[in-house]
Design an enzyme around this catalytic site. Structure first.
Site, mmCIF file in Angstrom:
data_model
loop_
_atom_site.group_PDB
_atom_site.id
_atom_site.type_symbol
_atom_site.label_atom_id
_atom_site.label_comp_id
_atom_site.label_asym_id
_atom_site.label_seq_id
_atom_site.Cartn_x
_atom_site.Cartn_y
_atom_site.Cartn_z
ATOM 1 N N ARG A 280 34.576 47.348 40.269
ATOM 2 C CA ARG A 280 36.021 47.149 40.454
ATOM 3 C C ARG A 280 36.654 46.954 39.079
ATOM 4 N NH1 ARG A 280 37.203 41.606 42.671
ATOM 5 N NH2 ARG A 280 37.858 41.258 40.536
ATOM 6 N N HIS A 284 40.916 41.839 42.064
ATOM 7 C CA HIS A 284 40.738 42.005 43.508
ATOM 8 C C HIS A 284 42.014 42.586 44.117
ATOM 9 C CE1 HIS A 284 40.043 41.142 47.717
ATOM 10 N NE2 HIS A 284 41.142 40.414 47.735
ATOM 11 N N TYR A 293 37.371 34.760 35.405
ATOM 12 C CA TYR A 293 36.016 34.517 35.905
ATOM 13 C C TYR A 293 34.984 35.553 35.488
ATOM 14 C CZ TYR A 293 37.950 37.680 39.480
ATOM 15 O OH TYR A 293 38.552 38.722 40.118
#
Lengths: 380, 325
Positions: A280, A284, A293
């Site tokens: 990805r 998100h 993160y």
């Protein structure tokens, strides 16, 4: 786990390996990140390779425009497929018109591939009167009955059981020409419905292909924290169905593997689970900042494995694509998207009445009473 | 007309539905050769085969989730959850998927299906074979929540539910499965789920109830009739959507109302009845609206007879509101 594309890629160029034999611990690949064939690409349907590139380019452009609309405050949310277009479209293209699709969040490109109108795609994100689903869900939750692209919800994994049930219904009704595609992310493999759906599908020997897009992140949780299994694909074996593991950034490998599994399902030989290893590249969703993160240098590495660049290089090498074709296509796509956004954004807000319809087949007296009291501005 | 228990009537309804429409299929745990732990599906597997009467793996989330996929595809699945107490692994599928599919897809996809499940006490089964969870489901727009109170009601409501285009939670009051027999019409007939039933006409006190509490309320009504109190019993049949008009019409006539249920008290369907009566019929009320219910405790094993409302508790409540000045 996860990042081992280079280490496990297929080296034979003499013949096409069988992804079932490559198995759940290997990695099925046809074209590497430089656009070079690592194994013979089997004969593809006429025009498919070019259509796949066009669809990937279109989705990348559409995603960027929709994300911009979100940043401008014109739509409320968006989740892109950036970096995963090869896994999305390579798998989606392997299904036939009469098949059913049970998608997860990032498969909107499959709805368009199957014929959902671009205006409806964009209108669902605006949630206005142009949206055939009446603005009832947040963006990216498309439903399109004509293309058998079934409504998805935000609770993760629930569609895995639905897909198994649809495949069982195909068996019950004897609709031998149809199969089901069921998509999920890596996070969904931890859900109740993954266990239930995989188990029921295998017990029923149902005509279904499950595709797990392992993009290595479930929002902020990395794949290694999602499972202790060596791969996601290996989980299939415990359910009694074959698992494949495919280079998800190699659109041709994704297509070829899914088509094999689809053919097998259509022959009545049961389900297959395919892990597509991808990444990805974005957050998100528009609400997420991945720099909080994850080490973005890893994302930079994965940008070098971009499925669009890889496939374009391969097509150019085959003499099937040129820079001019790309420029022309992107210009046309940009215009089509702009015109669709203009048309859709001009639509009025959804009618208040649609708050009350489609809850039940008919509006019951108790709900009609609530609607009337709202309309008449009664206090209790 | 044949005499049937509620089990006979439900079994008859399922046979008729499967004969009438090949799209009606059943799935669940032990519903096939065994015919269900209560025998509700007896004979169906033998008659209609394993493709239409499916013994499934032991997963309520899988049973309901796969039934959702079947319903979207065009079947009319009738999944069984062996006891309502076991339904919670499938709760997400009920609440997030089955109930919302029509709405969220703008009518592109629907879930015409009936989740059958035995509900309530009566078999000394402790809290995992006895609970009354209707309020959980009645709080979920998009569902129909139905509970019959007699054999004839069970058959007619089940046939309505199966051929209705909405998803239905069909709560079978297991205490009434073999409670007694009633004349039930042969063949296909339906009962309107949207209309509550006047189970007993009266002019002094309205008793609103459903399912297994209905015969207990009828016994209580017979007893207080000897003391000159004329009770009207409204059997709700459906708790979502629910027929407020029939309840309100009755209360406007009697001026006094209690709601009787087996479920725990707080945030229950009886509370919804009481709130609505207070809101919309306050000018007719001559007494507080009473609730007779289970307690806010888990359903007990040894003290089931204390937990469940009985004739005495219902009679006391009727007499209280009837004499309230």
């Amino acid at each position: 786990m996860g990042n081992s594309v280079a280490a496990k890629k297929t080296t034979s160029t003499a013949e096409t390996p069988d992804p079932y034999e490559v198995g759940p611990l290997g990695l099925f690949q046809l074209v590497d990140e430089t656009g070079t064939e690592t194994a013979a690409v089997p004969e593809l349907p006429e025009g498919l390779a070019v259509r796949l590139l066009e669809a990937m380019l279109f989705q990348r452009a559409l995603d960027q425009r929709m994300l911009n609309l979100q940043r401008q405050g014109r739509i409320g949310f968006y989740g892109t497929a950036k970096g995963q277009e090869g896994a999305v479209l390579g798998s989606g293209a392997a299904f036939e018109e009469q098949d059913w699709c049970y998608p997860a969040l990032r498969e909107g490109a499959i709805a368009l591939w199957r014929g959902m109108k671009l205006d409806h795609y964009i209108a669902q994100c605006f949630g206005n009167a142009a949206d055939p689903t009446h603005g009832r869900q947040m963006p990216c939750h498309y439903s399109d009955a004509p293309s058998r692209y079934v409504s998805l919800s935000s609770p993760i994994g629930t569609q895995i059981s639905h897909a198994a049930g649809a495949a069982r219904a195909i068996q019950i009704k004897g609709d031998k020409d149809k199969i089901v595609g069921g998509w999920m992310g890596d996070g969904a493999t931890s859900s109740n419905d993954f266990h239930a759906g995989m188990n029921f599908a295998a017990v029923w020997k149902a005509p279904i292909v499950y595709i797990c897009q392992n993009n290595q992140w479930a929002i902020s949780v990395p794949a290694a924290a999602q499972t202790a299994s060596e791969t996601f694909a290996i989980k299939a074996e415990a359910y009694g169905m074959p698992g494949m593991r495919v280079d998800g950034n190699d659109v041709l490998a994704c297509y070829v593997a899914t088509k094999l599994a689809a053919d097998r399902a259509r022959r009545g030989e049961g389900p297959t689970f395919i892990e597509m290893l991808t990444f990805r590249l974005g957050g998100h969703s528009s609400s997420d900042d991945p720099t909080k993160y994850r080490d973005e240098s890893i994302a930079k590495q994965w940008e070098q494995r971009d499925p669009l660049d890889r496939h374009r290089t391969w097509l150019v090498g085959k003499g099937m694509w040129t820079d001019k074709m790309q420029d022309d296509f992107l210009a046309e796509a940009g215009t089509a998207i702009s015109e669709a956004i203009t048309r859709v954004e001009a639509a009025p807000p959804v009618e208040t009445e649609t708050l009350f319809s489609d809850v039940w087949a008919d509006v019951p007296a108790m709900l009609r009473d609530q609607q009337d009291r709202y309309t008449n501005e009664e206090t209790v | 007309m044949p005499q049937m228990t509620m089990l006979d009537a439900l079994n008859d309804a399922l046979h008729i539905a499967m004969e009438k429409d090949d799209d009606v299929v059943m799935l669940g745990e032990d519903i096939g050769k065994k015919g269900g732990v209560f025998g509700t599906t007896a004979g169906l597997h033998e008659k209609f085969g394993e493709m239409r009467v499916m013994d499934t793996p032991l997963s309520e989330c899988g049973i309901i989730g796969t039934a959702v996929g079947m319903a979207i595809y065009g079947l009319r699945p009738v999944p069984e959850i062996q006891f309502q107490d076991f339904i919670f692994p499938g709760f997400d599928q009920i609440v997030s998927e089955m109930a919302k599919m029509r709405y969220r897809s703008g009518g592109h996809f629907t879930c015409p299906m009936v989740v059958r499940t035995p509900s309530g006490g009566g078999i000394r089964g402790g809290h995992y074979h006895s609970q009354s969870g209707e309020a959980y489901f009645a709080h979920t727009p998009g569902l129909r929540v139905v509970m019959p109170s007699t054999p004839r009601e069970a058959k007619g409501l089940m046939l309505s539910a199966i051929f209705c285009d909405d998803p239905v939670i069909f709560l079978e009051p297991k205490a009434l499965y073999r409670h007694g027999k009633e004349e039930v019409e042969e063949g296909f007939f339906t009962i309107d789920m949207d209309k509550a039933r006047i189970a007993r006409e009266g002019k002094d006190v309205t008793v609103v109830t459903w399912g297994a509490m209905t015969p207990i309320c009828q016994d209580a009504a017979t007893e207080v009739a000897e003391k000159g109190i004329d009770v009207e019993i409204v059997d709700m049949r459906s708790m979502l959507p629910w027929d407020a008009e029939t309840v309100l019409d009755s209360v406007r006539k009697t001026g006094r109302c209690i709601a009787v249920q087996e479920a725990p008290r707080t945030c229950s369907f009886a509370s919804e009845i009481a709130a609505t009566v207070a809101e919309k019929a306050v000018d007719s009320l001559e007494a507080p609206v009473g609730r007779v219910s289970g307690f806010d405790t888990p359903f007990p094993y040894a003290l089931e007879h204390v937990y469940k409302p009985d004739k005495k508790r219902v009679t006391n409540a009727i007499e209280y509101v009837a004499s309230y000045e």
